[in-house]
Every structure is written in structure tokens, then in C-alpha cells.
Design a protein around this motif. Structure first.
Motif, PDB file in Angstrom:
ATOM      1  N   VAL A  84       0.839  -1.196   0.000  1.00 52.38           N
ATOM      2  CA  VAL A  84       0.000   0.000   0.000  1.00 52.38           C
ATOM      3  C   VAL A  84       0.878   1.251   0.000  1.00 52.38           C
ATOM      4  O   VAL A  84       1.816   1.365   0.787  1.00 52.38           O
ATOM      5  CB  VAL A  84      -0.939  -0.002   1.225  1.00 52.38           C
ATOM      6  N   GLY A  85       0.599   2.171  -0.877  1.00 54.43           N
ATOM      7  CA  GLY A  85       1.370   3.400  -0.962  1.00 54.43           C
ATOM      8  C   GLY A  85       2.622   3.303  -1.801  1.00 54.43           C
ATOM      9  O   GLY A  85       3.341   4.290  -1.951  1.00 54.43           O
ATOM     10  N   VAL A  86       2.913   2.111  -2.352  1.00 51.06           N
ATOM     11  CA  VAL A  86       4.107   1.914  -3.169  1.00 51.06           C
ATOM     12  C   VAL A  86       3.749   2.147  -4.633  1.00 51.06           C
ATOM     13  O   VAL A  86       2.694   1.720  -5.108  1.00 51.06           O
ATOM     14  CB  VAL A  86       4.679   0.494  -2.982  1.00 51.06           C
ATOM     15  N   THR A  87       4.616   2.818  -5.353  1.00 51.82           N
ATOM     16  CA  THR A  87       4.391   3.072  -6.769  1.00 51.82           C
ATOM     17  C   THR A  87       5.582   2.567  -7.576  1.00 51.82           C
ATOM     18  O   THR A  87       6.577   2.108  -7.017  1.00 51.82           O
ATOM     19  CB  THR A  87       4.204   4.578  -7.028  1.00 51.82           C
ATOM     20  N   GLY A  88       5.493   2.679  -8.876  1.00 55.38           N
ATOM     21  CA  GLY A  88       6.600   2.277  -9.730  1.00 55.38           C
ATOM     22  C   GLY A  88       6.794   0.775  -9.748  1.00 55.38           C
ATOM     23  O   GLY A  88       5.854  -0.022  -9.599  1.00 55.38           O
ATOM     24  N   LEU A  89       8.038   0.366  -9.911  1.00 52.25           N
ATOM     25  CA  LEU A  89       8.362  -1.058  -9.999  1.00 52.25           C
ATOM     26  C   LEU A  89       8.086  -1.783  -8.686  1.00 52.25           C
ATOM     27  O   LEU A  89       7.879  -3.000  -8.677  1.00 52.25           O
ATOM     28  CB  LEU A  89       9.834  -1.219 -10.384  1.00 52.25           C
ATOM     29  N   TYR A 123      16.292  -0.977  -3.286  1.00 50.71           N
ATOM     30  CA  TYR A 123      17.068  -0.103  -2.413  1.00 50.71           C
ATOM     31  C   TYR A 123      18.570  -0.151  -2.671  1.00 50.71           C
ATOM     32  O   TYR A 123      19.351   0.302  -1.843  1.00 50.71           O
ATOM     33  CB  TYR A 123      16.773  -0.453  -0.945  1.00 50.71           C
ATOM     34  N   THR A 124      18.980  -0.743  -3.779  1.00 54.88           N
ATOM     35  CA  THR A 124      20.391  -0.710  -4.165  1.00 54.88           C
ATOM     36  C   THR A 124      20.496  -0.295  -5.630  1.00 54.88           C
ATOM     37  O   THR A 124      19.662  -0.688  -6.453  1.00 54.88           O
ATOM     38  CB  THR A 124      21.054  -2.090  -3.978  1.00 54.88           C
ATOM     39  N   ASP A 125      21.512   0.487  -5.933  1.00 47.77           N
ATOM     40  CA  ASP A 125      21.703   0.941  -7.313  1.00 47.77           C
ATOM     41  C   ASP A 125      22.191  -0.187  -8.225  1.00 47.77           C
ATOM     42  O   ASP A 125      21.916  -0.180  -9.427  1.00 47.77           O
ATOM     43  CB  ASP A 125      22.712   2.094  -7.347  1.00 47.77           C
ATOM     44  N   CYS A 179      15.906   2.295 -15.561  1.00 49.02           N
ATOM     45  CA  CYS A 179      15.144   2.727 -14.387  1.00 49.02           C
ATOM     46  C   CYS A 179      16.110   3.336 -13.371  1.00 49.02           C
ATOM     47  O   CYS A 179      17.317   3.100 -13.418  1.00 49.02           O
ATOM     48  CB  CYS A 179      14.383   1.554 -13.763  1.00 49.02           C
ATOM     49  N   LYS A 180      15.573   4.096 -12.445  1.00 45.93           N
ATOM     50  CA  LYS A 180      16.414   4.709 -11.429  1.00 45.93           C
ATOM     51  C   LYS A 180      15.685   4.762 -10.102  1.00 45.93           C
ATOM     52  O   LYS A 180      14.454   4.811 -10.043  1.00 45.93           O
ATOM     53  CB  LYS A 180      16.845   6.112 -11.845  1.00 45.93           C
ATOM     54  N   PRO A 207      12.995  13.440   1.823  1.00 44.75           N
ATOM     55  CA  PRO A 207      14.364  13.722   2.270  1.00 44.75           C
ATOM     56  C   PRO A 207      14.681  13.110   3.623  1.00 44.75           C
ATOM     57  O   PRO A 207      15.799  12.695   3.874  1.00 44.75           O
ATOM     58  CB  PRO A 207      14.410  15.260   2.317  1.00 44.75           C
ATOM     59  N   ARG A 208      13.681  13.036   4.514  1.00 47.72           N
ATOM     60  CA  ARG A 208      13.942  12.529   5.860  1.00 47.72           C
ATOM     61  C   ARG A 208      13.734  11.022   5.980  1.00 47.72           C
ATOM     62  O   ARG A 208      13.921  10.449   7.040  1.00 47.72           O
ATOM     63  CB  ARG A 208      13.016  13.230   6.859  1.00 47.72           C
ATOM     64  N   SER A 209      13.317  10.407   4.920  1.00 47.95           N
ATOM     65  CA  SER A 209      12.965   8.996   4.993  1.00 47.95           C
ATOM     66  C   SER A 209      13.902   8.150   4.144  1.00 47.95           C
ATOM     67  O   SER A 209      14.313   8.576   3.075  1.00 47.95           O
ATOM     68  CB  SER A 209      11.522   8.794   4.509  1.00 47.95           C
ATOM     69  N   PRO A 210      14.227   6.930   4.608  1.00 45.71           N
ATOM     70  CA  PRO A 210      15.026   6.030   3.793  1.00 45.71           C
ATOM     71  C   PRO A 210      14.213   5.351   2.699  1.00 45.71           C
ATOM     72  O   PRO A 210      14.746   4.558   1.937  1.00 45.71           O
ATOM     73  CB  PRO A 210      15.537   4.988   4.818  1.00 45.71           C
ATOM     74  N   ASP A 211      12.892   5.612   2.667  1.00 39.58           N
ATOM     75  CA  ASP A 211      12.070   4.994   1.636  1.00 39.58           C
ATOM     76  C   ASP A 211      12.534   5.406   0.250  1.00 39.58           C
ATOM     77  O   ASP A 211      12.907   6.554   0.016  1.00 39.58           O
ATOM     78  CB  ASP A 211      10.598   5.397   1.805  1.00 39.58           C
ATOM     79  N   ALA A 212      12.462   4.488  -0.666  1.00 42.22           N
ATOM     80  CA  ALA A 212      12.826   4.757  -2.052  1.00 42.22           C
ATOM     81  C   ALA A 212      11.948   3.913  -2.947  1.00 42.22           C
ATOM     82  O   ALA A 212      11.297   2.976  -2.505  1.00 42.22           O
ATOM     83  CB  ALA A 212      14.299   4.455  -2.301  1.00 42.22           C
ATOM     84  N   ASP A 213      11.903   4.271  -4.205  1.00 47.46           N
ATOM     85  CA  ASP A 213      11.156   3.506  -5.167  1.00 47.46           C
ATOM     86  C   ASP A 213      11.891   3.562  -6.491  1.00 47.46           C
ATOM     87  O   ASP A 213      12.715   4.445  -6.720  1.00 47.46           O
ATOM     88  CB  ASP A 213       9.728   4.046  -5.311  1.00 47.46           C
ATOM     89  N   VAL A 214      11.576   2.616  -7.359  1.00 49.78           N
ATOM     90  CA  VAL A 214      12.235   2.537  -8.661  1.00 49.78           C
ATOM     91  C   VAL A 214      11.227   2.912  -9.733  1.00 49.78           C
ATOM     92  O   VAL A 214      10.157   2.301  -9.826  1.00 49.78           O
ATOM     93  CB  VAL A 214      12.793   1.121  -8.909  1.00 49.78           C
TER      94      VAL A 214
END
Length: 288
Positions: free
Chosen positions: A134-139, A193-195, A202-203, A209-216
Motif C-alpha cells: 500500500v502506498g508503493v508506486t513504480g516497480l 534499495y540498491t543501485d 530505471c532509477k 528527504p527525511r525517509s530512507p524509503d525509495a522507489d524505482v
């Protein structure tokens, strides 16, 4: 699940529990298939060997408090408030389940029997299924959708075992689902969460900025389709590897005469066997 580290820690919990459950249940089934009954938790003897159970009993509340801390730091964003509240609720349900295992011997078994525990576990997995992604977008939507399917598999197996504890196929797929969840969580952490593991084209984007959350995210539709195909391929490879490994381990256990789990012998199994013997007709015993 907000970083590679949290995904890795979840893998350290799910995968060993699933492997241990598969070893113990398979050993119990192979010893006498007609007397097999699944257990909510396969306790070791002595009990201090159940280190994973006691680690979970401590770690899940800590994870819940961590969710509250992140929730308070992101309190200005309604989407993330809702997402973290869902994760906190799911963790709390599983912590209550672990508490059931720890204090099971002291409970009233007429109310809190093994059927109830399996039904509760099924409900907890269903809640996790409804909250996953829930709340996740992208890949990430594809990655967590596949993870949700594994939660649904575990929920279905638990509900089947709550009705029929002799169903070894449900026990097998429950163990399979737990191990699969563990390995796929690690794969999800690597992909999101890894490049190094981000698909070509994709990137990785930082959500806050304050959160470690990321998405691709993939800029081109073609890159997005390629990324989804790669995720599905990785999921299929995980399934094939775990299935083959399970068959190999089951074959090794079936050919081994040694006890593989503490609960495949001892007073509990002796009691079950004696009860089964008493229920058999007298002429069958005399013929033997």
C-alpha cells in the motif's frame, strides 16, 4: 520495510523458520504418515534451543516501536501515516501470535487450542496480504504484489490446517511460503534499495528527504515492461530453486534413519502411538 537492512533482517527471520518447520514436519511425517499432525510451532527439547522464537518475541515489539518512531517523524504526510499504521498493525498481530507460542502450555486448551492458533495465524497473514504494497508506486508495486501472493498462500495453508491438521500438503506449502517470503524480501531489498540491482533504464528515487524509503521508476514504458518482466523472472527462479531444494531435502530425510527433529520422538509421539494402538481392533493386534 524501508531499506535493504530491514528486508535483510526479515529474511533472517522468515527463511530459517520456514526451513526449520519443513525439517521438523517432514521428519514427523516420514516417521509415521498415518499419525502426522501439524503443530503451530515445533518446540525443541530442551526449550532453550527455540532461540528463534524468543528472538521474535523481543524483536517484533522493537520493530513496532520503530514503526511508531518513523510514523511520528512523517506525521505530516497522510499517505505514509496510513502505510506505517498498517505495518504496525500487522507486526502487532504476529507478535501476539508469538506470545501464544511462548505461553501456550499455560493457556486453557479448551479455548486456545491448536485449531484456534492456526486460524489466528491465517487471519494475521490475511491482514498482511491486505496491507502489502500500500502506498508503493513504480516497480515496487510488482515486487510487493508478488510478496502479497506469498502471504495469501501462507494464510490459505494456515486456514486449511485449522480445519485438518493432518494435511501434510498444507504444511509443506506453509513452510515453502515462509522460506519463499524470506528469500523474496531479500530480493525486494536488492531491487528497490540498491543501485547495482536496478533494472536498465530505471532509477531509484528518494520519496522523502527525511525517509530512507525509495522507489524505482522507469521513464520509458519499454523500460518499465522490461523491469516487470525481470521481476517476474526472478520470482519464477526463486520458486524453482526453493521447490528443487525442498524435494532434495525431503529425499535426503526419507533415506536417513536418524532423527531430524526433537519432536519426531519422545513422550508426545509415544502417547499418540499408544492411543492409536488402543483404538485398533483386537484381532488386528493379535494378527501382528
Amino acid at each position: 520495510m524501508a531499506s535493504l537492512e530491514t528486508h535483510f533482517l526479515a529474511t533472517l527471520f522468515f527463511a530459517p523458520i520456514g526451513i526449520r518447520r519443513f525439517l521438523c514436519s517432514s521428519s514427523l511425517f516420514l516417521k509415521n504418515p498415518s499419525l502426522f499432525k501439524s503443530k503451530p510451532w515445533y518446540f525443541s527439547n530442551p526449550k532453550w534451543k527455540n532461540l528463534d522464537l524468543y528472538i521474535l518475541a523481543v524483536a517484533l515489539p522493537l520493530a513496532s516501536f520503530a514503526e511508531i518512531f518513523i510514523f511520528s517523524s512523517l506525521s505530516g504526510h497522510s499517505t505514509y501515516r496510513f502505510s506505517f499504521f498498517q505495518q504496525f498493525s500487522s507486526l502487532s498481530l504476529f507478535w501476539v501470535l508469538i506470545v501464544f507460542f511462548v505461553i501456550y502450555d499455560n493457556l486453557d486448551h479448551s479455548l486456545f487450542n491448536e485449531t484456534f492458533v492456526f486460524a489466528y495465524a491465517g487471519m494475521a497473514f490475511l491482514v498482511e496480504y491486505s496491507f502489502s504494497g500500500v502506498g508503493v508506486t513504480g516497480l515496487g508495486t510488482v515486487v510487493y504484489e508478488l510478496l502479497a501472493h506469498l502471504s495469501l498462500l501462507c494464510a490459505g495453508c494456515c486456514l486449511v490446517l485449522s480445519v485438518k491438521r493432518t494435511a501434510f500438503f498444507a504444511e509443506f506449502f506453509l513452510s515453502f511460503g515462509l522460506v519463499f517470503k524470506g528469500t523474496w524480501l531479500l530480493q525486494a531489498g536488492l531491487c528497490l534499495y540498491t543501485d547495482a540491482f536496478v533494472p536498465t533504464g530505471c532509477k531509484k528515487l528518494e520519496l522523502l528527504p527525511r525517509s530512507p524509503d525509495a522507489d524505482v521508476h522507469c521513464e520509458l514504458e519499454e523500460d518499465g515492461l522490461r523491469g516487470m518482466a525481470l521481476v517476474n523472472l526472478l520470482f519464477a527462479l526463486h520458486a524453482i530453486l526453493i521447490t528443487v531444494s525442498s524435494c532434495v531435502i525431503f529425499g535426503v530425510l526419507s533415506s536417513s534413519k536418524k532423527q531430524r527433529c526433537a519432536e519426531t520422538s519422545g513422550s508426545l509421539l509415544d502417547q499418540v502411538e499408544s492411543d492409536s494402538l488402543l483404538m485398533r481392533p483386537v484381532h488386528e493386534i493379535e494378527m501382528e
